[in-house]
Scaffold this active site. Structure first.
Site, mmCIF file in Angstrom:
data_model
loop_
_atom_site.group_PDB
_atom_site.id
_atom_site.type_symbol
_atom_site.label_atom_id
_atom_site.label_comp_id
_atom_site.label_asym_id
_atom_site.label_seq_id
_atom_site.Cartn_x
_atom_site.Cartn_y
_atom_site.Cartn_z
ATOM 1 N N GLU A 235 -15.737 -25.381 19.276
ATOM 2 C CA GLU A 235 -16.851 -24.709 18.594
ATOM 3 C C GLU A 235 -16.265 -24.082 17.339
ATOM 4 O O GLU A 235 -15.474 -23.151 17.427
ATOM 5 C CB GLU A 235 -17.453 -23.611 19.484
ATOM 6 C CG GLU A 235 -18.020 -24.099 20.808
ATOM 7 C CD GLU A 235 -19.304 -24.872 20.642
ATOM 8 O OE1 GLU A 235 -19.911 -24.810 19.559
ATOM 9 O OE2 GLU A 235 -19.698 -25.560 21.599
ATOM 10 N N CYS B 152 -21.429 -17.013 14.508
ATOM 11 C CA CYS B 152 -21.270 -18.431 14.144
ATOM 12 C C CYS B 152 -22.618 -19.074 13.866
ATOM 13 O O CYS B 152 -22.713 -20.051 13.133
ATOM 14 C CB CYS B 152 -20.562 -19.165 15.268
ATOM 15 S SG CYS B 152 -21.368 -18.921 16.858
HETATM 16 P P1 NAP Z 1 -9.345 -18.223 14.536
HETATM 17 O O1 NAP Z 1 -8.480 -17.462 13.632
HETATM 18 O O2 NAP Z 1 -9.345 -19.699 14.419
HETATM 19 O O3 NAP Z 1 -8.903 -17.780 16.009
HETATM 20 C C1 NAP Z 1 -9.584 -18.242 17.139
HETATM 21 C C2 NAP Z 1 -8.690 -18.134 18.368
HETATM 22 O O4 NAP Z 1 -7.618 -19.070 18.267
HETATM 23 C C3 NAP Z 1 -8.027 -16.764 18.518
HETATM 24 O O5 NAP Z 1 -7.990 -16.435 19.876
HETATM 25 C C4 NAP Z 1 -6.628 -17.008 17.979
HETATM 26 O O6 NAP Z 1 -5.687 -16.098 18.461
HETATM 27 C C5 NAP Z 1 -6.386 -18.401 18.498
HETATM 28 N N1 NAP Z 1 -5.328 -19.145 17.808
HETATM 29 C C6 NAP Z 1 -4.862 -18.976 16.549
HETATM 30 N N2 NAP Z 1 -3.900 -19.900 16.291
HETATM 31 C C7 NAP Z 1 -3.755 -20.642 17.415
HETATM 32 C C8 NAP Z 1 -2.925 -21.733 17.785
HETATM 33 N N3 NAP Z 1 -2.046 -22.256 16.932
HETATM 34 N N4 NAP Z 1 -3.044 -22.265 19.030
HETATM 35 C C9 NAP Z 1 -3.936 -21.742 19.907
HETATM 36 N N5 NAP Z 1 -4.760 -20.712 19.615
HETATM 37 C C10 NAP Z 1 -4.670 -20.169 18.380
HETATM 38 O O7 NAP Z 1 -10.869 -17.778 14.436
HETATM 39 P P2 NAP Z 1 -11.470 -16.294 14.365
HETATM 40 O O8 NAP Z 1 -11.100 -15.755 13.026
HETATM 41 O O9 NAP Z 1 -11.111 -15.515 15.575
HETATM 42 O O10 NAP Z 1 -13.033 -16.566 14.455
HETATM 43 C C11 NAP Z 1 -13.867 -16.768 13.345
HETATM 44 C C12 NAP Z 1 -14.353 -18.187 13.258
HETATM 45 O O11 NAP Z 1 -14.865 -18.607 14.519
HETATM 46 C C13 NAP Z 1 -15.496 -18.374 12.281
HETATM 47 O O12 NAP Z 1 -15.214 -19.468 11.454
HETATM 48 C C14 NAP Z 1 -16.703 -18.679 13.148
HETATM 49 O O13 NAP Z 1 -17.658 -19.526 12.548
HETATM 50 C C15 NAP Z 1 -16.088 -19.316 14.334
HETATM 51 N N6 NAP Z 1 -16.935 -19.119 15.498
HETATM 52 C C16 NAP Z 1 -17.599 -20.179 16.016
HETATM 53 C C17 NAP Z 1 -18.397 -20.016 17.135
HETATM 54 C C18 NAP Z 1 -19.126 -21.168 17.759
HETATM 55 O O14 NAP Z 1 -19.596 -21.021 18.875
HETATM 56 N N7 NAP Z 1 -19.225 -22.295 17.110
HETATM 57 C C19 NAP Z 1 -18.539 -18.757 17.720
HETATM 58 C C20 NAP Z 1 -17.851 -17.686 17.153
HETATM 59 C C21 NAP Z 1 -17.051 -17.881 16.036
HETATM 60 P P3 NAP Z 1 -5.261 -14.822 17.566
HETATM 61 O O15 NAP Z 1 -6.459 -13.991 17.396
HETATM 62 O O16 NAP Z 1 -4.203 -14.186 18.369
HETATM 63 O O17 NAP Z 1 -4.769 -15.387 16.264
#
Ligand code: NAP
Length: 519
Positions: free
Chosen positions: A257, A296
């Site tokens: 997602e 999102c």
């Molecule tokens: P993110 O930076 O991509 O992080 C998401 C998750 O991935 C966090 O738990 C992060 O941990 C983890 N992560 C980071 N690097 C990783 C790696 N190399 N391997 C495994 N896991 C890793 O996203 P975010 O900033 O938290 O969220 C914002 C984004 O999420 C927005 O773009 C939004 O559109 C999207 N979103 C989508 C939905 C949907 O249902 N489609 C819902 C909510 C949000 P850390 O925090 O420890 O870095």
């Protein structure tokens, strides 16, 4: 140093002093707690969940696991006030916005507890009807859905520490698959506390529910052939997940997602005095400001017929003007803060990019902050951008600004609006506003292939509709293409991800001995 939150892995609470990270109040700037996962024996933790958690859940029927979800829900309901306190402190959200996360998570859990009861006393599900393999009806094929024997690694985004956990964990646990959740670091406190409450209440078997807070390093490496990973977050991290050996070499099933450029479209034939126009304006304003636009599903692109561009700009701006911004503890504040200063910077940069090809119709800088120091707080006022030339506004169709920002776009005719909506390259949701059911139905079907959800609002559903951005567990959540290509929720459909489909080919007489629970 503030309190170091423990990780629950391998059936025990573990903390590590290595690589700890502090979590902050995004409005006051104060340190709240610390998290850290460095040095944990991840391999042993995953093995424990696979062996003990999976075995215990698999001895239970769907009905028994549904009862377990009900018990989890009861535990969480009893601690609701504490969750609101944590959400205010760590996410900077006003009470109504915290409710979307906290109560949204509990509602989804309760929904799956009820739905699971209908599956009753079974441990395997049937998929479809038996089909003859030849002329002779004696030898047939029956598809089965069996819970996978691995673990579900849930990697979540920062914006929904509660809902993001339970919307995934409920279908996984109901399916009989143990869960290891890795909440986003910035807001991990709420998810950690919820898991702690459930574990302490002893309502799930050891190994069924684990939490790892802090660094994600090494988590994907643990995944084995029967495991699954469900990821929510940015497109960049999604690409890393998809490209990891676990997925590319070990066939670990991945649900993604990611971000999305959701649209709202006001159909032709409306006027500023019509009910559909009013519903549209209210929803756009709401979507821009709920959780400071950190959803999102939030409306990012706002499409109106050319003739209604000025009226819509004026009506949305007038509503935005009323939005008070600042410290969520102050009752007069409608919109709290972003999750941290890093996100504030990202939103400011994204906004500056979109402003290059658009006009600013309502500027966030018009909003002073209540009880919040602008040099400390991650607060930002809502901004409405706009252009009458949406074809050339490239960045608007490509850049997700994860904050209270949307762009008003004038379209010539329905075909133009549909083509522009599709420039989001696959989105979670599009909403349509109008009063002509034939026109609404035609566009809904046109856009359904590129949107996971099509939310159609006519005046007759004004008071019963559930809202553009609200994800209801009854309906599918996820979108094609840029939105990640994932599928979550949608009632019992969610269970398919945690099951393996197998075609049983046998004598028809054998089918009478199979458990029967069609999906
Ligand atoms: P993110 O930076 O991509 O992080 C998401 C998750 O991935 C966090 O738990 C992060 O941990 C983890 N992560 C980071 N690097 C990783 C790696 N190399 N391997 C495994 N896991 C890793 O996203 P975010 O900033 O938290 O969220 C914002 C984004 O999420 C927005 O773009 C939004 O559109 C999207 N979103 C989508 C939905 C949907 O249902 N489609 C819902 C909510 C949000 P850390 O925090 O420890 O870095």
């Amino acid at each position: 140093m503030s309190e170091l939150l423990k990780n629950y892995l391998g059936g025990r609470w573990q903390s590590t002093a290595a690589q700890t990270v502090p979590l902050f109040d995004p409005v006051l700037g104060t340190e709240l707690v610390c998290v850290g996962a460095g040095g944990l024996d991840l391999a042993a933790g995953f093995a424990f969940a696979r062996k003990n958690g999976s075995a215990a859940l698999r001895t239970m029927t769907y009905g028994e696991r549904a009862t377990m979800l009900g018990a989890i829900n009861k535990v969480l309901q009893s601690q609701r006030d504490e969750y609101f306190r944590i959400a205010t402190a760590n996410s900077g959200t006003v009470r109504n916005d915290s409710a979307i996360d906290v109560d949204g998570g509990l509602y989804t859990l309760g929904f799956y507890a009820k739905l699971g009861e209908t599956l009753g006393n079974r441990r395997v599900l049937l998929d479809g009807e038996p089909t003859r393999l030849g002329k002779d009806p004696l030898f047939q094929s029956q598809h089965l859905l069996c819970p996978t024997r691995g673990v579900a690694l849930l990697i979540n985004a920062f914006n929904f520490p509660s809902w993001g956990l339970w919307e995934k964990a409920a279908p996984a646990l109901l399916s009989g698959v143990p869960v290891i959740v890795k909440p986003a670091t910035a807001t991990a406190w709420l998810a950690q506390r919820m898991v702690a409450d459930v574990v302490d209440a002893n309502v799930v078997p050891p190994g069924a529910l684990s939490v790892v807070c802090g660094s994600s390093a090494g988590l994907m490496d643990q995944l084995q052939v029967h495991d699954v990973v469900s990821f929510t977050g940015s497109a960049q991290t999604a690409a890393l997940i998809r490209g990891h050996d676990a997925v590319t070499c070990r066939s670990v099933r991945a649900n993604i997602e990611a971000d999305s450029l959701n649209a709202a479209i006001l159909l032709p034939g409306e006027t500023p005095a019509s009910s559909a126009f009013d519903l549209f304006v209210k929803e756009v304003t709401r979507e821009m400001t709920v959780k400071s636009g950190q959803k999102c599903t939030a409306i990012r692109r706002v499409f109106v017929p050319e003739s209604l561009y000025s009226a819509a700009a004026e009506a949305i701006s007038a509503r935005l003007e009323q939005i008070t911004v600042g410290n969520p503890r102050n009752d007069s504040v409608r919109m709290g803060s972003l999750v941290n200063r890093t996100q504030l910077l990202a939103v400011q940069e994204g906004l500056a990019l979109l402003q290059q090809g658009t006009q600013t119709l309502h500027h966030g800088a018009r909003h002073g902050f209540i009880d919040a120091d602008p040099t400390v707080a991650a607060c930002i006022g809502p901004t409405l951008l706009g252009t009458r030339d949406p074809d050339r506004a490239e960045a608007v169709h490509e850049t997700e600004v994860f904050g209270p920002v949307a762009t008003l776009l004038a379209y010539r005719d329905v075909a133009h609006a549909v083509a522009l909506a599709r420039r989001g390259q696959g989105s979670l949701v599009v909403s349509l506003y109008g009063s002509d059911p034939t026109a609404l139905a035609t566009i809904a079907v046109e856009l359904a292939d590129s949107h996971g959800r099509v939310h159609v609002i006519s005046p007759d559903v004004a008071s019963s509709q559930t809202g553009h951005g609200n994800v209801m567990p009854q309906s599918l959540h996820g979108g094609p293409g840029r939105a990640g290509g994932g599928e979550e929720l949608g009632g019992l459909r969610a269970l398919a991800f945690y099951h393996r489909r197998s075609a049983l080919q046998s004598s028809t007489s054998l089918f009478a001995h199979l458990p029967s629970a069609p999906m």
